[in-house]
Design a protein around this motif. Structure first.
Motif, short mmCIF file in Angstrom:
data_model
loop_
_atom_site.label_atom_id
_atom_site.label_comp_id
_atom_site.label_asym_id
_atom_site.label_seq_id
_atom_site.Cartn_x
_atom_site.Cartn_y
_atom_site.Cartn_z
N SER A 44 5.24 -2.82 -3.16
CA SER A 44 4.60 -2.60 -1.86
C SER A 44 5.29 -3.50 -0.79
CB SER A 44 3.11 -2.84 -1.90
OG SER A 44 2.45 -1.83 -2.51
N THR A 45 5.65 -4.55 -1.14
CA THR A 45 6.33 -5.85 -0.51
C THR A 45 7.77 -5.15 -0.35
OG1 THR A 45 5.10 -7.63 -1.56
CG2 THR A 45 7.20 -7.94 -0.22
N LEU A 46 8.57 -4.63 -1.03
CA LEU A 46 9.70 -4.00 -0.96
C LEU A 46 9.85 -2.99 0.19
CD1 LEU A 46 12.62 -3.20 -1.81
CD2 LEU A 46 11.71 -1.87 -3.50
N ILE A 47 8.59 -2.08 -0.01
CA ILE A 47 8.53 -0.83 0.94
C ILE A 47 8.28 -1.43 2.35
CG2 ILE A 47 7.33 0.83 1.78
CD1 ILE A 47 6.70 1.59 -1.45
N GLY A 48 7.36 -2.45 2.48
CA GLY A 48 7.27 -3.12 3.77
C GLY A 48 8.31 -3.52 4.57
N ARG A 49 9.26 -4.40 3.32
CA ARG A 49 10.44 -5.06 4.31
C ARG A 49 11.55 -3.88 4.46
NH1 ARG A 49 11.96 -10.42 5.86
NH2 ARG A 49 13.61 -9.77 6.61
N LEU A 50 11.54 -2.91 3.71
CA LEU A 50 12.44 -1.97 3.82
C LEU A 50 12.39 -1.10 5.25
CD1 LEU A 50 14.86 -0.39 2.36
CD2 LEU A 50 13.09 1.16 1.45
N LEU A 51 11.00 -0.80 5.30
CA LEU A 51 10.88 -0.10 6.67
C LEU A 51 11.22 -1.16 8.05
CD1 LEU A 51 7.24 1.33 5.84
CD2 LEU A 51 9.40 2.57 6.00
N SER A 79 3.31 -6.01 2.01
CA SER A 79 2.52 -5.19 1.16
C SER A 79 1.44 -4.42 2.00
CB SER A 79 2.02 -5.55 -0.10
OG SER A 79 1.20 -6.59 -0.05
N PHE A 80 0.64 -5.41 2.92
CA PHE A 80 -0.45 -4.88 3.70
C PHE A 80 0.01 -3.61 4.43
CE2 PHE A 80 -2.98 -8.98 3.96
CZ PHE A 80 -3.02 -8.92 2.72
N LEU A 81 1.37 -3.13 4.78
CA LEU A 81 1.49 -2.05 5.34
C LEU A 81 0.94 -0.68 4.88
CD1 LEU A 81 5.24 -2.80 6.66
CD2 LEU A 81 3.34 -2.31 8.17
N LEU A 82 1.04 -0.94 3.37
CA LEU A 82 0.90 0.13 2.63
C LEU A 82 -0.58 0.46 1.96
CD1 LEU A 82 4.17 0.88 0.83
CD2 LEU A 82 3.50 1.65 3.04
N ASP A 83 -0.92 -0.87 1.70
CA ASP A 83 -2.25 -0.87 0.84
C ASP A 83 -3.36 -0.60 1.77
OD1 ASP A 83 -0.91 -1.62 -1.36
OD2 ASP A 83 -1.25 -3.68 -1.08
#
Length: 648
Positions: A44-51, A79-83
């Motif tokens: 989830s951290t990866l996805i937030g950073r990717l965005l 990760s809070f972006l997605l959770d």
């Protein structure tokens, strides 16, 4: 006429192309990829950073994220972006599969964030099944964990071959090239055993943005692609419109005078006038029209479109049927070999009954055989009689209903499904092989009866009569009932005809004279024959003392009759005396009792002799079950494949 047909075909092709182009421009045409890995390895951290690094965050979202992190007194948590669930933020894990859209300079994407915790593997599988490629995230410090291997195995089982590995938290190991190389070598070796070659192994720090959208100066020893580079090099799957037609029927509606068949085209294309066959029923009709609500009528449609059509014949079509062109039909079978991922806490055993849901179809199935269970760690195949939670296995499923299936490597959407128990999803499966049936026979014609071969194919075994004879107390009924229970657990169709039960009902008018005993056996043999002809394995437990009467029973039943002599000497039977009959006979309370005042003629050439004085109950039972296997097996049905021949 030729000109008109040609023009109509050209219009159909033009309209189909237009529809497909329209589909390409909506969100469904975004490239879907999954991100999987062990819990806390940073998905989830990866996805937030990717965005963030691709400029895909909505306005104000970064400020909202900082506020949420400050409220909890911690550092910025991408990760809070997605959770989305509070439970996820409190526990620091992803529970549900999350989808989010973003865009690079090359194309648009759908990110599928699959949960890493083993308790939520069901959600992970449902997410990955929608993806065309995947990132496997591994913590550089922790290395390859069991869940890392399990997620890699899920990718393989679901047919994903475009896989890249992201070795995360490289900052926590001080950007150590040797540690990166060790982790990369381990996961490359494991994926290689699955036949998967990773497209890249990228060292990243999702928290700090190293090698996400741009090359990091902190890893000068790495000269490969960034995460965004890998993404943009993934190749979209070929358009399913170029495959053969598969249209699972979602529902059938009666609208004014029309019967409208609705569903989503999973692959291929169709047009008005096409002749369709609906499997497994085999019913055929031509497409009379494609219906649209408040829109111009269509004459053609392709993969990805949800359609409603009418037929030129009033057929009884139902949900779960699969429409195809006649020359390219699904496999019709009562039996399928599948590779499954078991999710339930209760183990899966041979004989367990489930439902197999493929597309819109649901078939009752039972586990006919467990071929091999796969060790997630080393991929070794072992023989086992059970499949525990989160294990992978290859099994054979059998259904009394005729199933319409595709092999997964031919049609992914109709070659994979889920297993249900009491309405809950307990496993995922892909079809490796579907045993064919004789499609020349129409089992559904009202003028044609169901033959014994058809019943055997549906049941997975032939019908038979196993006639257990012997003195009272020799163990006939005990063996028959134990065999019935064991075979029923294996999913066999089986019944016991016991002498005492028959004399309380069907033969209650008969005494124990030689003539009455002969009639008792005749009636029992006739009933056993009828049951065996319907496909049942029938155990008959009767003293049947006379050889001539047993020979008559054999003639009545015909083939698939076996005489089993359950042998025990009279003294042993007296000592057992389970019903107290010997005691009563010796006291004169029972007349004409076999072994006391009536003789017993032992079989001259029985098909099997089971000496219950010399064998344990389990040994005696196994001898009987072995005979059942030989007598009732379909051709090749009892063949064994050694575990070491299993290939994943």
């Amino acid at each position: 006429m030729t000109q008109t047909t040609s023009t109509a075909a050209a219009i159909a092709e033009e309209e189909l192309a237009s529809n497909l182009a329209a589909n390409t421009n909506d969100d469904k045409a975004r490239f879907p990829f999954a991100i999987v890995g062990h819990v806390d390895h940073g998905k989830s951290t990866l996805i937030g950073r990717l965005l963030h690094d691709t400029g895909s965050l909505p306005e104000g979202k970064l400020a909202e994220l900082k506020a949420a992190s400050d409220k909890r007194g911690g550092v910025l948590e991408w990760s809070f972006l997605l959770d989305a669930f509070q439970a996820e933020r409190d526990q620091g894990i992803t529970i549900d599969t999350t989808q989010i859209f973003f865009t690079t300079a090359k194309r648009r994407y759908v990110i599928i964030d699959a949960p890493g915790h083993k308790e939520f593997l069901k959600n992970a599988i449902s997410g990955v099944a929608q993806a065309q490629a995947a990132f496997l995230v591994i913590d550089a410090a922790e290395g390859v964990r069991e869940q890392s291997r399990r997620h890699a195995l899920i990718l393989h089982i679901l047919g994903l071959r475009q896989v890249a590995v992201l070795i995360n938290k490289i900052d926590l190991i001080d950007h150590d090239a040797d540690r990166y190389a060790a982790v990369a070598a381990e996961i490359r070796h494991y994926l290689g055993q699955l036949g998967v070659t990773p497209l890249a192994l990228v060292p990243i720090s999702a928290r700090n943005g190293d090698n996400i959208a741009s090359r990091s100066e902190k890893t000068p020893w790495y000269d490969g692609p960034t995460v965004v580079d890998v993404l943009d090099n993934f190749v979209p799957a070929p358009a399913p419109v170029d495959q053969h037609l598969r249209l699972p029927v979602q529902d059938v509606f009666k609208f004014d005078h029309r019967r409208i068949v609705a569903g989503r085209i999973e692959s291929g294309r169709l047009r008005v006038g096409d002749r369709l066959i609906f499997s497994p029923s085999g019913k055929q009709a031509r497409i009379a029209s494609l219906e649209s609500w408040n829109a111009a009528p269509q004459i053609a449609a392709g993969a990805g479109q949800s359609i409603a059509l009418t037929l030129d014949d009033e057929l009884f079509i139902q949900r779960g049927d699969i429409a195809a062109h006649i020359e390219h039909q699904p496999h019709l079978a009562h039996q399928a070999t599948v590779r499954l991922f078991w999710l339930d806490t209760a183990p899966l055993l041979a004989g367990d009954r489930l439902k197999l849901k493929v597309a819109t179809s649901e078939y009752p199935v039972f586990v006919e055989r467990i071929h091999a269970v796969i060790d997630v760690g080393n991929l070794a195949a072992t023989q086992s009689d059970r499949i525990d939670q989160n294990a992978v296995a290859e099994v054979t499923l059998r259904s009394p209903a005729l199933m319409a299936l595709d092999k997964f490597d031919e049609f992914a959407k109709t070659g994979r499904g889920v297993l249900l128990r009491d309405g809950d999803i307990v496993g995922g499966a892909i079809v490796l092989h579907a045993g064919a049936v004789d499609q020349s026979r129409n089992l559904y014609s009202p003028t044609q009866s169901i033959g014994s071969a058809d019943r055997a194919s549906a049941n997975g075994h032939r019908g038979a009569v196993l006639w257990l004879t012997g003195l009272s107390g020799s163990g006939k009924s005990t063996l028959a009932v134990s065999a019935e229970h064991r075979l029923f657990q294996r999913g066999r169709q089986v019944v016991v005809l016991d002498g005492d039960t028959l004399r309380q009902g069907l033969n209650s008018d008969l005494g124990f004279s030689p003539e009455a005993r002969a009639e008792n056996i005749r009636r029992t043999a006739e009933v056993a024959k009828l049951l065996a002809e319907t496909g049942l394995i029938v155990f008959v437990s009767l003293i049947s003392p006379w050889q001539a009467d047993r020979e008559k029973a054999r003639r009545i039943v015909g083939e698939n009759f076996a005489e089993i002599y359950v042998q025990a000497d009279i003294e042993t039977c007296k000592s057992r005396d389970p019903k107290g009959l010997y005691k009563k006979a010796l006291q004169g309370e029972i007349k004409n009792f076999t072994g006391i005042d009536q003789p017993y003629e032992a079989p001259e050439e029985p098909d099997l002799t089971i000496d219950t004085t010399a064998l344990t109950e389990e040994q005696a039972l196994q001898q009987l079950l072995d005979l059942v296997d030989r007598l009732c097996a379909l051709n090749g049905y009892e063949s064994r494949r050694p575990a070491d021949s299993y290939t994943i």
